[in-house]
Scaffold this motif. Sequence first.
Motif, PDB file in Angstrom:
ATOM      1  N   LYS A   6       5.648  12.781   0.015  1.00 14.40           N
ATOM      2  CA  LYS A   6       4.987  11.612  -0.530  1.00 14.40           C
ATOM      3  C   LYS A   6       4.447  10.822   0.652  1.00 14.40           C
ATOM      4  O   LYS A   6       4.983  10.879   1.743  1.00 14.40           O
ATOM      5  CB  LYS A   6       5.992  10.766  -1.306  1.00 14.40           C
ATOM      6  N   ARG A  16       2.502   1.607  -3.162  1.00 15.70           N
ATOM      7  CA  ARG A  16       2.106   2.978  -3.485  1.00 15.70           C
ATOM      8  C   ARG A  16       0.590   3.061  -3.561  1.00 15.70           C
ATOM      9  O   ARG A  16      -0.057   2.274  -4.237  1.00 15.70           O
ATOM     10  CB  ARG A  16       2.692   3.388  -4.835  1.00 15.70           C
ATOM     11  N   ASP A  23       0.220  12.699  -3.882  1.00 17.29           N
ATOM     12  CA  ASP A  23       0.962  11.435  -3.790  1.00 17.29           C
ATOM     13  C   ASP A  23       1.713  11.138  -5.082  1.00 17.29           C
ATOM     14  O   ASP A  23       2.506  10.192  -5.138  1.00 17.29           O
ATOM     15  CB  ASP A  23       0.009  10.266  -3.495  1.00 17.29           C
ATOM     16  N   ARG A 358       8.943   2.099  -6.027  1.00 20.25           N
ATOM     17  CA  ARG A 358       8.319   1.475  -4.853  1.00 20.25           C
ATOM     18  C   ARG A 358       9.061   1.985  -3.637  1.00 20.25           C
ATOM     19  O   ARG A 358      10.274   1.896  -3.562  1.00 20.25           O
ATOM     20  CB  ARG A 358       8.438  -0.049  -4.929  1.00 20.25           C
ATOM     21  N   TYR A 359       8.329   2.587  -2.729  1.00 18.15           N
ATOM     22  CA  TYR A 359       9.023   3.111  -1.548  1.00 18.15           C
ATOM     23  C   TYR A 359       9.633   1.960  -0.782  1.00 18.15           C
ATOM     24  O   TYR A 359       8.979   0.967  -0.522  1.00 18.15           O
ATOM     25  CB  TYR A 359       8.045   3.837  -0.622  1.00 18.15           C
TER      26      TYR A 359
END
Length: 481
Positions: A6, A16, A23, A358-359
């Motif tokens: 990702k 993102r 992705d 959400r990273y």
Amino acid sequence: MSRRRKTRAPAGTGLRHVVSINDLDNAELETIFVRAEDLLKKLGGKDDKHAIRKSTDIAQGRILASIFFEPSTRTRLSFESAMIRLGGSVITSADPATSSAAKGESLADTVRVASNYSDIIVLRHPRDGAARYAAEFADVPVINAGDGGHEHPTQTLCDVFTLRRDRKTLKGMNVAISGDLRGSRTIHSFVYALARLKANLLLMPAKGMELPAHVDARLREEFDLTLAPRDMHDASVDALYVTAKEPHQLALYSEAQIRQSAEPALNRVDAVYVTRFQKERWKGGAQDYPKIDRKFLDAPKFRDARVMHPLPRVEELDIDLDADHRAAYFRQAAYGVPVRMALIALLLGLDDRIHLTRYPAGFKDGVDPLYRRPGDTGLRCANPNCIVHDPHEGQRTENKFNVIMRGGAPVLRCFYCETDIRDFVFASKHRKRIFGEAVPASLLPEHIADLIAFTSAGEALEAGFHPAQPLPGRPRKKASG
Ligand code: NCD
């Protein structure tokens, strides 16, 4: 799937972006499709089951900025329609001649500024890798609406949604792809998705317009596709990729078996995807460009094939087919609205029921080590159309590469345009010594900061580095160059 990465979010934001179809993982694709179906059901007009006719207000107060440096009809209008149908508003810069780009403004500055005016940015740009680059400067999610010849992920969402609506699953589906496979960004996103969803790919490139080498390599190396025998099909099919490790593994059939086989999977094409010659990405014209018409589709194997095209079409798809029940291209375009509504809602977190992870800041999982070219020395991206070579961006661009290990040898993949470089040598900055081909996998993550890549050993020698020496306990390998 396990080896796919990702995108790492810019440090600290956890945002993102959708730059590549990769992705989004398969579960996220499914979430988007289910949501788009739902929107069609709720907001579709009774008279036309394929179009959104009503609006909602879940994006009220939100603004989408569409920034287009290349021509567009469907992508821009359907994104804008999607945002308005969600109850949001749209601001647009669609003519580079009337924006500050005409005064020489960089993409980086344009995106920084647009981040202040909007909640989400949709970008189309002629340079490969422009969207990933823009994402580094944006404070809001960036959606790639086509970056040069690299990718066009949201077109793929429409394409897969169309196939999935008709057949429920893409697994085992035989999808033929005709035309300019090299220049078409839509195809690059599409083949990755098809491979991930376990469809089989039949490639019918125009002469000299095969898939770019790095896309072909990724299909085999990351998505576990194998190439079936060439004459499995008639002369109009150039190659057939089949999903491996599946019970229907066609590659295991001998050519004789295939010719004699009555198995429908071997004689059936489920979709023919046609693309235009991408004249803006080639210097010369196209010769003998394939045309898909009724005559071509007469063969029994195309009896139930969906005919698809991202549009615009020029000459490669006969207008006679418009009335054919197999024509799916106008539906594909109509689905642009519900599919893009679903994507916008997901990226903006508008829907309580569905979320994108959400990273967290500093997200690392599954991300390859990143090699940054130190200053002005060493290897640059080999793709002349990559955003890192854009003179408008000046000093802002940095040549960065993901380091991918392939069979014990490192491959450098441009962070922006994803072109692979396989021929290069690594050297140690600290020891001023060339490693040549002998960089062991275990050296990469820890010592990446000490590495410098050159196009050849000769170039490294010229830059004052010393010749390669065998690593302890390893046989001497010849340094190339
Ligand atoms: C495609 C594109 O821009 O790459 N168009 C689109 O968005 N539907 C295909 C093309 O231009 O040929």
